[in-house]
Design a protein around this motif. Structure first.
Motif, PDB file in Angstrom:
ATOM      1  N   LEU A   8      42.158 -17.145  -4.129  1.00  0.00           N
ATOM      2  CA  LEU A   8      41.180 -16.934  -5.191  1.00  0.00           C
ATOM      3  C   LEU A   8      40.708 -15.511  -4.988  1.00  0.00           C
ATOM      4  CD1 LEU A   8      39.750 -18.643  -7.392  1.00  0.00           C
ATOM      5  CD2 LEU A   8      38.019 -19.201  -5.695  1.00  0.00           C
ATOM      6  N   ARG A   9      40.786 -14.689  -6.024  1.00  0.00           N
ATOM      7  CA  ARG A   9      40.518 -13.257  -5.833  1.00  0.00           C
ATOM      8  C   ARG A   9      39.091 -12.992  -5.363  1.00  0.00           C
ATOM      9  NH1 ARG A   9      41.045  -8.507 -10.319  1.00  0.00           N
ATOM     10  NH2 ARG A   9      40.100  -6.892  -9.031  1.00  0.00           N
ATOM     11  N   GLU A  10      38.965 -12.323  -4.246  1.00  0.00           N
ATOM     12  CA  GLU A  10      37.674 -11.953  -3.660  1.00  0.00           C
ATOM     13  C   GLU A  10      36.776 -13.168  -3.399  1.00  0.00           C
ATOM     14  OE1 GLU A  10      35.968  -8.416  -5.517  1.00  0.00           O
ATOM     15  OE2 GLU A  10      37.971  -7.534  -5.667  1.00  0.00           O
ATOM     16  N   LYS A  11      37.357 -14.363  -3.354  1.00  0.00           N
ATOM     17  CA  LYS A  11      36.590 -15.568  -3.006  1.00  0.00           C
ATOM     18  C   LYS A  11      37.453 -16.469  -2.136  1.00  0.00           C
ATOM     19  CE  LYS A  11      33.272 -15.731  -6.748  1.00  0.00           C
ATOM     20  NZ  LYS A  11      33.572 -15.891  -8.176  1.00  0.00           N
ATOM     21  N   SER A  12      36.854 -17.580  -1.712  1.00  0.00           N
ATOM     22  CA  SER A  12      37.532 -18.503  -0.819  1.00  0.00           C
ATOM     23  C   SER A  12      38.119 -19.693  -1.581  1.00  0.00           C
ATOM     24  CB  SER A  12      36.541 -19.019   0.237  1.00  0.00           C
ATOM     25  OG  SER A  12      37.071 -20.162   0.887  1.00  0.00           O
ATOM     26  N   ALA A  13      39.435 -19.783  -1.624  1.00  0.00           N
ATOM     27  CA  ALA A  13      40.078 -20.948  -2.224  1.00  0.00           C
ATOM     28  C   ALA A  13      39.726 -22.212  -1.440  1.00  0.00           C
ATOM     29  CB  ALA A  13      41.592 -20.749  -2.268  1.00  0.00           C
ATOM     30  N   ALA A  14      39.619 -22.081  -0.133  1.00  0.00           N
ATOM     31  CA  ALA A  14      39.294 -23.236   0.714  1.00  0.00           C
ATOM     32  C   ALA A  14      37.936 -23.818   0.348  1.00  0.00           C
ATOM     33  CB  ALA A  14      39.313 -22.840   2.189  1.00  0.00           C
TER      34      ALA A  14
ATOM     35  N   LEU B 146      49.148 -25.574   6.100  1.00  0.00           N
ATOM     36  CA  LEU B 146      49.427 -25.325   7.522  1.00  0.00           C
ATOM     37  C   LEU B 146      48.274 -24.638   8.229  1.00  0.00           C
ATOM     38  CD1 LEU B 146      52.891 -23.669   8.124  1.00  0.00           C
ATOM     39  CD2 LEU B 146      52.133 -25.958   8.750  1.00  0.00           C
ATOM     40  N   TYR B 147      47.571 -23.798   7.487  1.00  0.00           N
ATOM     41  CA  TYR B 147      46.589 -22.921   8.115  1.00  0.00           C
ATOM     42  C   TYR B 147      45.643 -22.422   7.037  1.00  0.00           C
ATOM     43  CZ  TYR B 147      44.692 -19.281  11.124  1.00  0.00           C
ATOM     44  OH  TYR B 147      43.841 -18.518  11.876  1.00  0.00           O
ATOM     45  N   ILE B 148      44.402 -22.195   7.423  1.00  0.00           N
ATOM     46  CA  ILE B 148      43.417 -21.622   6.497  1.00  0.00           C
ATOM     47  C   ILE B 148      42.855 -20.376   7.161  1.00  0.00           C
ATOM     48  CG2 ILE B 148      41.240 -22.013   5.287  1.00  0.00           C
ATOM     49  CD1 ILE B 148      41.869 -25.031   5.367  1.00  0.00           C
ATOM     50  N   ASP B 149      43.003 -19.224   6.514  1.00  0.00           N
ATOM     51  CA  ASP B 149      42.514 -18.008   7.161  1.00  0.00           C
ATOM     52  C   ASP B 149      41.044 -17.787   6.831  1.00  0.00           C
ATOM     53  OD1 ASP B 149      42.183 -16.560   4.793  1.00  0.00           O
ATOM     54  OD2 ASP B 149      44.071 -15.492   4.994  1.00  0.00           O
ATOM     55  N   LYS B 150      40.465 -16.738   7.418  1.00  0.00           N
ATOM     56  CA  LYS B 150      39.022 -16.585   7.308  1.00  0.00           C
ATOM     57  C   LYS B 150      38.574 -16.151   5.920  1.00  0.00           C
ATOM     58  CE  LYS B 150      36.849 -12.386   7.364  1.00  0.00           C
ATOM     59  NZ  LYS B 150      35.560 -11.759   7.596  1.00  0.00           N
ATOM     60  N   PHE B 151      39.515 -15.659   5.103  1.00  0.00           N
ATOM     61  CA  PHE B 151      39.187 -15.344   3.719  1.00  0.00           C
ATOM     62  C   PHE B 151      39.230 -16.603   2.848  1.00  0.00           C
ATOM     63  CE2 PHE B 151      40.884 -11.422   5.510  1.00  0.00           C
ATOM     64  CZ  PHE B 151      39.884 -10.525   5.182  1.00  0.00           C
ATOM     65  N   GLY B 152      39.692 -17.727   3.435  1.00  0.00           N
ATOM     66  CA  GLY B 152      39.786 -18.959   2.675  1.00  0.00           C
ATOM     67  C   GLY B 152      41.110 -19.110   1.949  1.00  0.00           C
ATOM     68  N   ASN B 153      42.081 -18.251   2.251  1.00  0.00           N
ATOM     69  CA  ASN B 153      43.417 -18.445   1.704  1.00  0.00           C
ATOM     70  C   ASN B 153      44.057 -19.659   2.364  1.00  0.00           C
ATOM     71  OD1 ASN B 153      43.488 -15.975   0.096  1.00  0.00           O
ATOM     72  ND2 ASN B 153      43.593 -14.894   2.065  1.00  0.00           N
ATOM     73  N   LEU B 154      44.697 -20.505   1.543  1.00  0.00           N
ATOM     74  CA  LEU B 154      45.318 -21.729   2.052  1.00  0.00           C
ATOM     75  C   LEU B 154      46.805 -21.469   2.264  1.00  0.00           C
ATOM     76  CD1 LEU B 154      43.644 -24.160  -0.502  1.00  0.00           C
ATOM     77  CD2 LEU B 154      42.940 -23.740   1.870  1.00  0.00           C
ATOM     78  N   VAL B 155      47.211 -21.402   3.514  1.00  0.00           N
ATOM     79  CA  VAL B 155      48.602 -21.109   3.832  1.00  0.00           C
ATOM     80  C   VAL B 155      49.396 -22.406   3.760  1.00  0.00           C
ATOM     81  CG1 VAL B 155      50.173 -20.130   5.535  1.00  0.00           C
ATOM     82  CG2 VAL B 155      47.822 -19.265   5.367  1.00  0.00           C
ATOM     83  N   THR B 156      50.364 -22.468   2.837  1.00  0.00           N
ATOM     84  CA  THR B 156      51.202 -23.662   2.708  1.00  0.00           C
ATOM     85  C   THR B 156      52.409 -23.538   3.639  1.00  0.00           C
ATOM     86  OG1 THR B 156      52.761 -22.825   1.068  1.00  0.00           O
ATOM     87  CG2 THR B 156      50.644 -23.603   0.231  1.00  0.00           C
ATOM     88  N   ASN B 157      53.212 -24.571   3.686  1.00  0.00           N
ATOM     89  CA  ASN B 157      54.463 -24.482   4.451  1.00  0.00           C
ATOM     90  C   ASN B 157      55.676 -24.294   3.529  1.00  0.00           C
ATOM     91  OD1 ASN B 157      54.345 -27.039   3.416  1.00  0.00           O
ATOM     92  ND2 ASN B 157      55.039 -28.068   5.285  1.00  0.00           N
TER      93      ASN B 157
END
Lengths: 270, 270, 270
Positions: A249-255, A185-196
Motif C-alpha cells: 500500500l503506497r506510503e502505508k501499511s498493507a499489513a 511468508l514475512y511481513i516487513d516493518k513497512f507493512g509489506n506482505l511478502v508472499t511465497n
C-alpha cells in the motif's frame, strides 16, 4: 570452494540473527565473547528482531541475506527454543560460508542452497566458555565456536562430523484447479506482505491476463514495478527485494489495513 | 594487571551502555566522535535500551556483561540524569578494563568487582570536544575520553586522581524467620523475571525440600535446569544466564502473566 | 580539502541513516554488501528509526551528525519514497565527506553546509549489484557505490557529473510583530521537543526579559542550563545538544504531556 589464502583475508565477518531483541545485553555479550577470541572480527547484525522462537522467520531472513555477505562470513543464528535439551549444536561449512546454530532446521535451507561441505556437532568443550549455562548457548557455545571459525580455525576441531542436519523448508506456492495458492511468508516493518509467489510463477500462471488475488476477503488486481506507480489507498502487487511478490500500500501499511499475519492464505485466479 | 604490550593489541574495543534508545542519532554520534579519535576502535553496543535514567538497571547490565569482553575494553556508560550539574565525570582503571561515565554509582559495582586501580575525575578540557554542551556529556566529554583510553593513552592525562567514587549496590536477597526474601532485579525481553537469588543460596535454604515461591499472590513450586523441561502455562524457576534464579513461563512471558515489574518482592518458604 | 594520503587512512567509515527499522534484514544486508566490496569498512548506524519516508527528519539527523565523524566518512542515507521512479541516485563529494543517497533533498543541507565539491549521478552499472531490484536501491545501488568510495575510489567513476541537486531546507524561525515564531523540528526519545529556535536568536529577542512561549495552549516561561535545575512536572526550555532550544520536562516526556508532534507551532512573546 574457498581458497585458503583468500579465507584469511575475508573470513572475519560474523553476522548475527537472533530473537534476543536489543533491550537486553544478550547480543552485546555475544559480541564481546567473539572479540575476546578474534579481536579482528567484524560483527554485523542482520536482525535481533525475529519473533520469539520463530525458527521459520529466522530461516527466511538467513536465506534472504547470506549471499550478500563476503565469502567466508560466519553466520551465527540463535533462535533456540530447545536450548539445554538434547538438540544438537552445529557448525556447517558450505561452499562459501560457515553457519553456526542449533540443529532445529534454522540453518538448513541456506546451507543447502550454498552447498553443504561439512557438518560438525559442537561437542569439543575446549572451544566453549567454561561452565556453559543451560539457557544461553548463544553466549557459551555458539559464539566462541563461531569466532574460532572466523579466525580460520579448522572446523573439524569443533567436534564430530555428522551426515545430516534437521531440515526445514519454507512453504511453497502451489498450482491446482486453475488457482495459484500461496501464503504470507514475512511481513516487513513497512507493512509489506511478502508472499511465497515469485514473479515468474505469477507471470507463467496469469500469462498477463487480468487477475484477482484474494486475501482475507479483499481483492488485489494491480501489479506495478515500483511503489510510486501506485495510487494511494489501493492495494497492489510488486516484486519486492526478497524476490517474491509483495502486497503493498503506497506510503502505508498493507499489513495494518488487512490485519494480516504470517501464514495468511492467498489465492490468485485469472 | 594488564601488561602494557598486550594493551596496545586488545585495547581497541569500546562497549556502550546508554538509555538513548536507537531512534535518535545519539549513539551514532558518540561512535563518530570515538572513531575520529581512534579509527581502529571496535564499537560494540551492549544496550541502549536502559529504562530512562535508571542507574540501577544500567549497573546491572554492566555487571553482567563486562567480564565477557576482551581485556582492555573501555566501557562507556551514559545513564546520566545529573548531566550538567556538579556530579563528577569519571574514568576508572581496573585490573583488566576501563570504565568511563558519570559518578552516580553506575560504574561502582563492576569496577569494584574487577579491582579498582585508579580513579580519575575528567577535568582536562584538552580531551573534551570544543565547547561541550550542558546536556550531552556522552558526546562531548565521555566519548572522547573513552576513545583516547582505547588508543592506549595514559589515564592520568585525563584529569585529577580521586580516592573514591559514588557506590551503588544491587539489592541482595536475605534470610530471616525461615524465609528467603528477594526481589525482581531485571526483566528480559522474553519476560523472564530475574530475581536476586542465586541457585546456591536457594539450594542451601531449601536443601532440596519442597518449596513455595510467592510473587504477587501466585505460587511457583517447580525448578528446572532448562526451559524445555517445563510444561506450558506453568510458571517455573530456572537458573538463568545472569547467574540468578529466574521465574519463567515456557515460550511465553512470565512478566506479562504476572504483570510484574522491577523491585517486586518475592518470598521463598519450605 | 581532504589530502589524498590522509584519505586512505580515514576513509573507511560508512555511516548509515535509513527508515528501515531493525526488525528486518535490510540494514544488515546493506552492511554485508559494503563489506564484500571493502572488508576494512567500519559500519556505523546513525539511525534506522527515521519515520517511514520522512525525508525532512532524515535530513535533520544527518545535519546534526555529520560533523562529528572522521574526515572521509561516507554517509549512506536511504529514505527513498521514490525508489524505482526517475528520481536520480547521487554521490556527493564535499570538503570533508561523501554523501550517497536519492536526489530527493535529503542530502542537500548537510552537503551544502560542508561545501559541495562534486555531484555525481550514479549511472555506471558496473558499480551496482547485478540485476538491481526496483524496490531496494539501498542494497543494490547506494551501498555498493558508497563502499567503493570508502575504499578511496575516484567518485567520477560512478557516473556523470551534475551541476545541482534537489534542495530541501529545514524550516526557520521568524521574527514578526514582536513575536518569535517557530515549530517543532524533532522529538527525541526522551520526549524533548526540539524547536527551530537557537539560544542566540532567543536571547537577542528576549534580551533576558520575562518571556512566554506558547505551545498547544500551554505556556512555558522558564529557561535553564541543564535538566537538573528544573522542578519536577514543570515544562522548561533548555539549549539541547542539537544546538536548538528544547521544551523539556525533568525525568519525563514533554511530548507525552503536550501530545506534541512534528511541525507543531510555537510562539514566543515578551
Amino acid at each position: 570452494m574457498i581458497r585458503e589464502n583468500q579465507c584469511y583475508l575475508n573470513m572475519n565477518t560474523i553476522a548475527l540473527i537472533t530473537d534476543f531483541g536489543l533491550k537486553d545485553n544478550f547480543a552485546g555479550v555475544i559480541k564481546g565473547v567473539c572479540l575476546k577470541i578474534n579481536p579482528e572480527a567484524s560483527l554485523i547484525d542482520i536482525s535481533h528482531g525475529v519473533l520469539p522462537q520463530n525458527i521459520l522467520e529466522a530461516s527466511f531472513l538467513l536465506l534472504k541475506s547470506f549471499s550478500f555477505f563476503p565469502g567466508g562470513t560466519v553466520f551465527l543464528v540463535v533462535v533456540d527454543p530447545g536450548v539445554g535439551s538434547q538438540r544438537r549444536a552445529l557448525a556447517v561449512k558450505t561452499r562459501n560460508f560457515y553457519f553456526v546454530g542449533p540443529d532445529n532446521g534454522v540453518l538448513w535451507q541456506s546451507a543447502a542452497k550454498d552447498g553443504i561441505k561439512k557438518i560438525i556437532s559442537l561437542t569439543n568443550k575446549k572451544y566453549f566458555l567454561k561452565e556453559p549455562s543451560s539457557t544461553f548457548h548463544g553466549r557459551d557455545i555458539f559464539a566462541p565456536c563461531a569466532s574460532y571459525l572466523s579466525k580460520g580455525m579448522d572446523i573439524n576441531k569443533l567436534g564430530n562430523s555428522l551426515n545430516k542436519i534437521k531440515s526445514l523448508c519454507l512453504p511453497m506456492a502451489s498450482l491446482e484447479n486453475n488457482r495459484l495458492s500461496g501464503e504470507i511468508l514475512y511481513i516487513d516493518k513497512f507493512g509489506n506482505l511478502v508472499t511465497n509467489i515469485t514473479k515468474s510463477q505469477f507471470l507463467k500462471f496469469t500469462k498477463r491476463r487480468r487477475f484477482r488475488l484474494h486475501i482475507k476477503s479483499r481483492v488485489v488486481n494491480k501489479i506495478y514495478s515500483f511503489y510510486n506507480q501506485a495510487l494511494s489507498n489501493n492495494l497492489f502487487l510488486c516484486e519486492g527485494s526478497f524476490g517474491f511478490l509483495e502486497i503493498s500500500l503506497r506510503e502505508k501499511s498493507a499489513a495494518a489495513l488487512l490485519r494480516a499475519k504470517l501464514k495468511d492464505k492467498i489465492i490468485v485466479k485469472v
